[in-house]
Design a protein around this motif. Structure first.
Motif, PDB file in Angstrom:
ATOM      1  N   GLN A   1      50.157  50.341 -36.102  1.00 41.95           N
ATOM      2  CA  GLN A   1      51.321  49.904 -35.337  1.00 41.95           C
ATOM      3  C   GLN A   1      51.823  48.525 -35.751  1.00 41.95           C
ATOM      4  O   GLN A   1      53.017  48.235 -35.609  1.00 41.95           O
ATOM      5  CB  GLN A   1      50.976  49.880 -33.845  1.00 41.95           C
ATOM      6  CG  GLN A   1      50.688  51.249 -33.259  1.00 41.95           C
ATOM      7  CD  GLN A   1      51.885  52.182 -33.386  1.00 41.95           C
ATOM      8  OE1 GLN A   1      53.007  51.813 -33.072  1.00 41.95           O
ATOM      9  NE2 GLN A   1      51.649  53.385 -33.876  1.00 41.95           N
ATOM     10  N   CYS A   2      50.956  47.682 -36.263  1.00 44.46           N
ATOM     11  CA  CYS A   2      51.318  46.265 -36.441  1.00 44.46           C
ATOM     12  C   CYS A   2      51.355  45.795 -37.887  1.00 44.46           C
ATOM     13  O   CYS A   2      51.986  44.776 -38.183  1.00 44.46           O
ATOM     14  CB  CYS A   2      50.331  45.380 -35.672  1.00 44.46           C
ATOM     15  SG  CYS A   2      50.158  45.804 -33.924  1.00 44.46           S
ATOM     16  N   VAL A   3      50.673  46.492 -38.804  1.00 40.97           N
ATOM     17  CA  VAL A   3      50.645  46.054 -40.208  1.00 40.97           C
ATOM     18  C   VAL A   3      51.413  47.036 -41.087  1.00 40.97           C
ATOM     19  O   VAL A   3      52.268  46.632 -41.881  1.00 40.97           O
ATOM     20  CB  VAL A   3      49.195  45.892 -40.704  1.00 40.97           C
ATOM     21  CG1 VAL A   3      49.193  45.330 -42.122  1.00 40.97           C
ATOM     22  CG2 VAL A   3      48.411  44.971 -39.782  1.00 40.97           C
ATOM     23  N   LEU A   4      51.117  48.312 -40.944  1.00 40.90           N
ATOM     24  CA  LEU A   4      51.861  49.324 -41.706  1.00 40.90           C
ATOM     25  C   LEU A   4      53.373  49.175 -41.470  1.00 40.90           C
ATOM     26  O   LEU A   4      54.175  49.361 -42.384  1.00 40.90           O
ATOM     27  CB  LEU A   4      51.391  50.723 -41.307  1.00 40.90           C
ATOM     28  CG  LEU A   4      51.998  51.920 -42.031  1.00 40.90           C
ATOM     29  CD1 LEU A   4      51.008  53.072 -42.060  1.00 40.90           C
ATOM     30  CD2 LEU A   4      53.282  52.416 -41.389  1.00 40.90           C
ATOM     31  N   THR A   5      53.749  48.796 -40.273  1.00 42.22           N
ATOM     32  CA  THR A   5      55.168  48.678 -39.922  1.00 42.22           C
ATOM     33  C   THR A   5      55.809  47.391 -40.429  1.00 42.22           C
ATOM     34  O   THR A   5      57.039  47.282 -40.425  1.00 42.22           O
ATOM     35  CB  THR A   5      55.315  48.700 -38.389  1.00 42.22           C
ATOM     36  OG1 THR A   5      54.510  47.646 -37.835  1.00 42.22           O
ATOM     37  CG2 THR A   5      54.866  50.028 -37.809  1.00 42.22           C
ATOM     38  N   CYS A   6      55.021  46.419 -40.849  1.00 45.16           N
ATOM     39  CA  CYS A   6      55.532  45.078 -41.156  1.00 45.16           C
ATOM     40  C   CYS A   6      55.930  44.970 -42.631  1.00 45.16           C
ATOM     41  O   CYS A   6      55.134  45.320 -43.523  1.00 45.16           O
ATOM     42  CB  CYS A   6      54.442  44.056 -40.810  1.00 45.16           C
ATOM     43  SG  CYS A   6      54.964  42.352 -41.014  1.00 45.16           S
ATOM     44  N   PRO A   7      57.118  44.470 -42.935  1.00 42.12           N
ATOM     45  CA  PRO A   7      57.603  44.442 -44.326  1.00 42.12           C
ATOM     46  C   PRO A   7      56.634  43.786 -45.299  1.00 42.12           C
ATOM     47  O   PRO A   7      56.057  42.747 -44.999  1.00 42.12           O
ATOM     48  CB  PRO A   7      58.901  43.626 -44.224  1.00 42.12           C
ATOM     49  CG  PRO A   7      59.369  43.839 -42.833  1.00 42.12           C
ATOM     50  CD  PRO A   7      58.122  43.934 -41.997  1.00 42.12           C
ATOM     51  N   THR A   8      56.456  44.418 -46.434  1.00 37.63           N
ATOM     52  CA  THR A   8      55.756  43.970 -47.655  1.00 37.63           C
ATOM     53  C   THR A   8      54.242  43.871 -47.517  1.00 37.63           C
ATOM     54  O   THR A   8      53.574  43.476 -48.467  1.00 37.63           O
ATOM     55  CB  THR A   8      56.286  42.603 -48.168  1.00 37.63           C
ATOM     56  OG1 THR A   8      55.726  41.524 -47.418  1.00 37.63           O
ATOM     57  CG2 THR A   8      57.805  42.529 -48.140  1.00 37.63           C
ATOM     58  N   THR A   9      53.670  44.224 -46.380  1.00 40.42           N
ATOM     59  CA  THR A   9      52.239  43.969 -46.187  1.00 40.42           C
ATOM     60  C   THR A   9      51.336  44.995 -46.862  1.00 40.42           C
ATOM     61  O   THR A   9      51.738  46.116 -47.178  1.00 40.42           O
ATOM     62  CB  THR A   9      51.877  43.976 -44.683  1.00 40.42           C
ATOM     63  OG1 THR A   9      52.211  45.248 -44.145  1.00 40.42           O
ATOM     64  CG2 THR A   9      52.592  42.876 -43.948  1.00 40.42           C
ATOM     65  N   ALA A  10      50.094  44.576 -47.082  1.00 40.81           N
ATOM     66  CA  ALA A  10      48.983  45.451 -47.452  1.00 40.81           C
ATOM     67  C   ALA A  10      47.795  45.034 -46.601  1.00 40.81           C
ATOM     68  O   ALA A  10      47.781  43.939 -46.027  1.00 40.81           O
ATOM     69  CB  ALA A  10      48.655  45.308 -48.931  1.00 40.81           C
ATOM     70  N   CYS A  11      46.793  45.907 -46.488  1.00 33.10           N
ATOM     71  CA  CYS A  11      45.650  45.618 -45.623  1.00 33.10           C
ATOM     72  C   CYS A  11      44.358  46.009 -46.333  1.00 33.10           C
ATOM     73  O   CYS A  11      44.206  47.163 -46.771  1.00 33.10           O
ATOM     74  CB  CYS A  11      45.780  46.391 -44.309  1.00 33.10           C
ATOM     75  SG  CYS A  11      44.528  45.967 -43.072  1.00 33.10           S
TER      76      CYS A  11
END
Length: 303
Positions: free
Chosen positions: A98-108
């Motif tokens: 909900q919070c990282v996949l949705t956020c522009p340009t991110t990886a985890c």
């Protein structure tokens, strides 16, 4: 009665912080810019102050320079804790989704190796609706999930610990609210240098310390009256007449040593300000030793 311990005019009370075991993990979030990595980390760790009402406790551990992240971009490490490994395995993919996949340009990426595996990409890959692809690098697997902006890259799992510690704490007793807040902010800055520990409450500071139970049935925690200046005349108080305000700092860590190091750094910072800054004493919250097996004695930390 033991002899008083005074540091720079600040009394270190002969008490201890009582803490309890938690399962925990670390994630590293990267993005094209440090700003977007921090936005994702702040969103991921939002509404995660206390397991009592949030189901987990989480916070930002550190900013990670680009030359230390898996993809060479600016990053932020976060720690997430839950009361059981089973809970942690539900919370982590939900929050990342909900919070990282949705956020522009991110990886985890995984921030811990070893321990039980906590799913990240393993759970989130289905968002790709069959178009997701994986690649194995050594013993690790990463997932590339197509999104409208490009693709979301994440590790399949992250590691975990089951001997994490939640609920480390200390209390700042000051002449005024302004003095207590200044000291708390000073302590939070010092504690931010300790890796493996987080301060899950807003800005790292808690004004509503709690005791176990309440006069109201079903309420498992309520205001800690013994440390409320306005209740001094109504309930048994732990405050001397010159205490005008109390603030608490709560610490969670990947182990007891990290919590102890963080508490030590914070208390030392408060004592460095000293009595001249309006700081009167340091105390800690405990429940008579009945809540958790970890007891952090204030005077032993400063020995």
């Amino acid at each position: 009665m033991s002899a008083p311990l005074i540091r720079n005019g600040v009394e270190i009370r002969d008490g201890f912080a009582e803490a309890f075991p938690m399962a925990g993990t670390r994630l590293v979030i990267t993005a094209d810019t440090a700003r977007w990595a921090r936005i994702a980390a702040q969103t991921l760790t939002g509404f995660a102050t206390s397991v009592i009402g949030c189901g987990c406790e989480a916070g930002i551990e550190a900013d990670i320079p680009a030359n230390e992240t898996p993809d060479g971009r600016p990053g932020v490490s976060v720690l997430i804790f839950a009361m059981s490994l089973k809970d942690l395995k539900k919370i982590v993919p939900s929050r990342v989704g909900q919070c990282v996949l949705t956020c522009p340009t991110t990886a985890c990426y995984a921030g811990l190796a070893g321990g039980a595996s906590v799913p990240v990409g393993r759970a989130l890959r289905y968002f790709g609706d069959g178009h997701q692809v994986s690649k194995r690098l050594g013993d690790e697997r990463i997932w590339r999930i197509p999104v409208m902006e490009g693709e979301f890259v994440c590790d399949e799992v992250t590691g975990s610990v089951t001997d994490g510690v939640g609920g480390g704490n200390f209390l700042i007793l000051a002449r005024s609210r302004a003095a207590a807040l200044h000291a708390a902010e000073y302590a939070v800055e010092a504690m931010g240098q300790v890796r493996g520990a987080i301060l899950p409450f807003p800005g790292g500071v808690v004004r509503s310390g709690s005791k176990v139970g309440s006069k109201y049935p079903g309420l498992i925690a309520s205001t800690n009256g013994a440390y409320c200046p306005t209740l001094r005349a109504q309930v048994p108080s732990a405050l001397t007449p010159d205490v005008g305000s109390v603030l608490e700092i709560v610490i969670d860590g990947l182990g007891a040593s990290e919590v102890a190091a963080s508490m030590k750094a914070g208390i030392a910072a408060v004592c460095a300000l000293g009595e001249e800054a309006g700081i009167l004493a340091i105390d800690a919250g405990n429940y008579g030793g009945n809540l958790g097996p970890f007891h952090f004695h204030l005077r032993e930390l400063l020995a």
